[in-house]
Design an enzyme around this catalytic site. Structure first.
Site, short mmCIF file in Angstrom:
data_model
loop_
_atom_site.label_atom_id
_atom_site.label_comp_id
_atom_site.label_asym_id
_atom_site.label_seq_id
_atom_site.Cartn_x
_atom_site.Cartn_y
_atom_site.Cartn_z
N GLU A 15 -16.66 -25.04 -16.19
CA GLU A 15 -15.90 -26.01 -17.04
C GLU A 15 -15.77 -27.19 -15.99
OE1 GLU A 15 -15.60 -26.29 -20.10
OE2 GLU A 15 -15.65 -24.22 -20.79
N CYS A 57 -9.80 -33.24 -18.80
CA CYS A 57 -11.28 -33.44 -18.63
C CYS A 57 -11.93 -33.96 -20.04
CB CYS A 57 -11.91 -32.03 -18.50
SG CYS A 57 -11.35 -31.03 -19.62
#
Length: 542
Positions: free
Chosen positions: A299, A333
């Site tokens: 990720e 993010c």
């Protein structure tokens, strides 16, 4: 005379010695009193089992003899408390104990494992406010986001409880008479979880709850700058395991830096490495894991865009863009970093968002009225200033923000920059700070292409009322991201869906949907319950 001189010297020596020890004690006392944990205002930290000095290793018992690191509060850069990290020898011991614990955990039926995960969720619920306060204090995000992050862990525990009674593979039709064809799913074994500073609880929770339900054991290395959160969460989980007479090593922890992360990536005993962090570091982790043909779940970065068309509801656009670009001070993010506006609404939207930016309440993250807190580190402040300078050099115009704030801590002004080309180098660079690049486009084809031209592929969103455009956006020629939204921001994903992205974002999926499959290995099983031996594809071998 000599005796008098000797006594005088002895007295002076004792006096100097007393003064030296007194000075040392004063220095130690000053160091201790300088820690926030010793101030009455932060006495609640001790409710989480934290103290001035905390062990950074857990494998059924607490320890740590490596480097001592101090955790600092980003809102004032004052020290909170200290954590002793793991040595490589302690990492080795922890891996051995964790793998040994798997032998017991794997034999427990999945619904029973789900019951343990349910208890972990309940334990987190009881500590949600105090743990959320720690996230706010140590990471820097505002209090409501800190509590919300713990809530994500709680929610995914609830999800995993249901999953524990649903995991399974299909029974497939066999082409051979008297044969059964089935899929069997088994745990991979030991899941190494490396998490980032920006979500020091939730990302571990996504991995931990699902991995445990699937029958795996976990070894966690949190971010070196949020070690107190790692220790506090592990204490909560360890207590649940202890109450159920289970090995604590089922959920182990080794605080540390790059040495521990590298050891995990290279270790063949770590069956899956789940890494959350930058694309740069993620690439190195991926190569180390791949070199041993290991499993990885990545990720990584996101250079996320909101696209606003001429028919968009601007009353939805403005709060969405502000929340997604300013929330967590631009350190998600899924933060919106590029705002693409149709030329017909460009000026109006910029004006409204700039006005909204100036109304964002900036302050201490644990103040309930604060909407925007500090950056996590001083290095992030430097990155912010460097990015603004590059944007100016590449033709950008500063609409608002652009300065470091004159107050304690790592505070910078949320910033809007217009006038840059869609392919300007700085626009294609993910900078983990609250800078929003506003781009002007003419056509749908152009906007979709700009969305996809960056290296990352995490989150994306369009604002429109055109249903044809919506389905083109969701289709094969639309967004190439893992998260594709319509009329909502790029941030704020729900735990029920699979979270992750494509390209340089890493391709991993966590949390909901069928993400559980990443934590298990699949076997295709053919069972012959007849007395004959027919071969596949009708082959005769006589």
């Amino acid at each position: 005379m000599q005796r008098c001189l000797t006594l005088t010297l002895a007295r002076r020596s004792r006096l100097l010695l007393r003064n030296k020890f007194a000075s040392v004690r004063c220095q130690q006392s000053a160091a201790m009193s300088g820690l926030l944990i010793n101030q009455p205002k932060y006495a609640w930290l001790k409710e989480l089992g934290l103290s001035e000095d905390n062990p950074g290793v857990y494998n059924g018992s607490w320890g740590g003899s490596g480097e001592v690191v101090t955790s600092y509060c980003p809102a004032n850069n004052e020290p909170i408390a200290r954590v002793t990290q793991a040595t490589l020898a302690e990492y080795e011991e922890t891996v051995q104990k964790t793998r040994e614990a798997w032998k017991m955990w794997a034999d427990i039926p999945a619904p029973k494992r789900g019951e343990i995960v349910r208890q972990i969720g309940d334990a987190l619920r009881k500590k949600i406010k105090v743990l959320g306060s720690l996230v706010s204090l140590e990471m820097g995000k505002i209090y409501v986001e800190g509590v919300g992050e713990v809530q994500e862990y709680v929610d995914v525990c609830d999800y995993a409880v249901g999953l524990s009674r649903m995991i399974g593979g299909p029974v497939l039709p066999s082409e051979r008479p008297g044969h059964a064809l089935i899929e069997q799913w088994n745990p991979v074994g030991l899941v190494g979880i490396i998490t980032a500073f920006n979500f020091p609880v939730a990302v571990y929770g996504w991995n931990n709850a699902i991995a445990l339900t699937c029958g795996n054991v976990c070894l966690w290395k949190g971010a070196p700058t949020t070690p107190l959160t790692s220790v506090a969460v592990t204490r909560i989980v360890a207590e649940v395991l202890e109450q159920n007479n289970l090995p604590g090593a089922i959920c182990s922890m080794t605080c540390g830096g790059a040495d521990i992360g590298t050891a995990m990536a290279k270790d063949e005993r770590v069956d899956l490495v789940s890494f959350t962090g930058s694309t740069h570091v993620g690439k190195m982790v991926a190569m180390m894991v791949q070199e041993r043909f290991g499993r990885k779940l990545l990720e990584l970065g996101g250079n996320n865009a909101i696209i606003v068309f001429e028919d968009a509801d601007l009353n939805l656009v403005v709060p969405s863009a502000v929340f997604a670009s300013v929330g967590t001070a631009g350190q998600r993010c899924t933060t919106t970093r590029r705002l693409m506006l149709h030329e017909s609404v460009h000026d109006a939207v910029v004006e409204r968002i700039a006005k909204a930016y100036k109304q964002v309440r900036i302050g201490d993250p644990w103040d309930p009225s604060t909407l925007y807190g500090p950056l996590h580190t001083k290095q992030a402040v430097d990155q912010y200033l460097a990015a603004i300078e590059q944007a100016k050099q590449q033709g950008g115009t500063l609409v608002c923000g652009g300065k470091v704030m004159d107050r304690p801590g790592n505070y910078v002004e949320p910033t809007i920059i217009t006038g840059l080309a869609h392919d300007a180098p700085i626009v294609h660079t993910e900078t983990f700070v609250p800078i929003l690049y506003v781009l002007k486009f003419k056509t749908e084809e152009e906007a979709f292409a700009w969305n996809n031209e960056v290296q990352q592929g995490l989150s994306s969103s369009i604002f429109t009322k055109d249903m044809g455009r919506v389905f083109r956006w969701l289709g094969p020629k639309g967004s190439d991201c893992g998260i594709v939204n319509v009329n909502i921001p790029t941030s704020g994903a729900e735990i029920g869906g699979a979270f992750g992205g494509e390209k340089h974002t890493g391709g991993g999926r966590e949390s909901g949907s069928d993400s559980w499959k990443q934590y298990m290995r699949r076997s295709t099983c053919t069972i012959n319950y007849s007395k004959d031996l027919p071969l596949a594809q009708g082959i005769k071998f006589e």
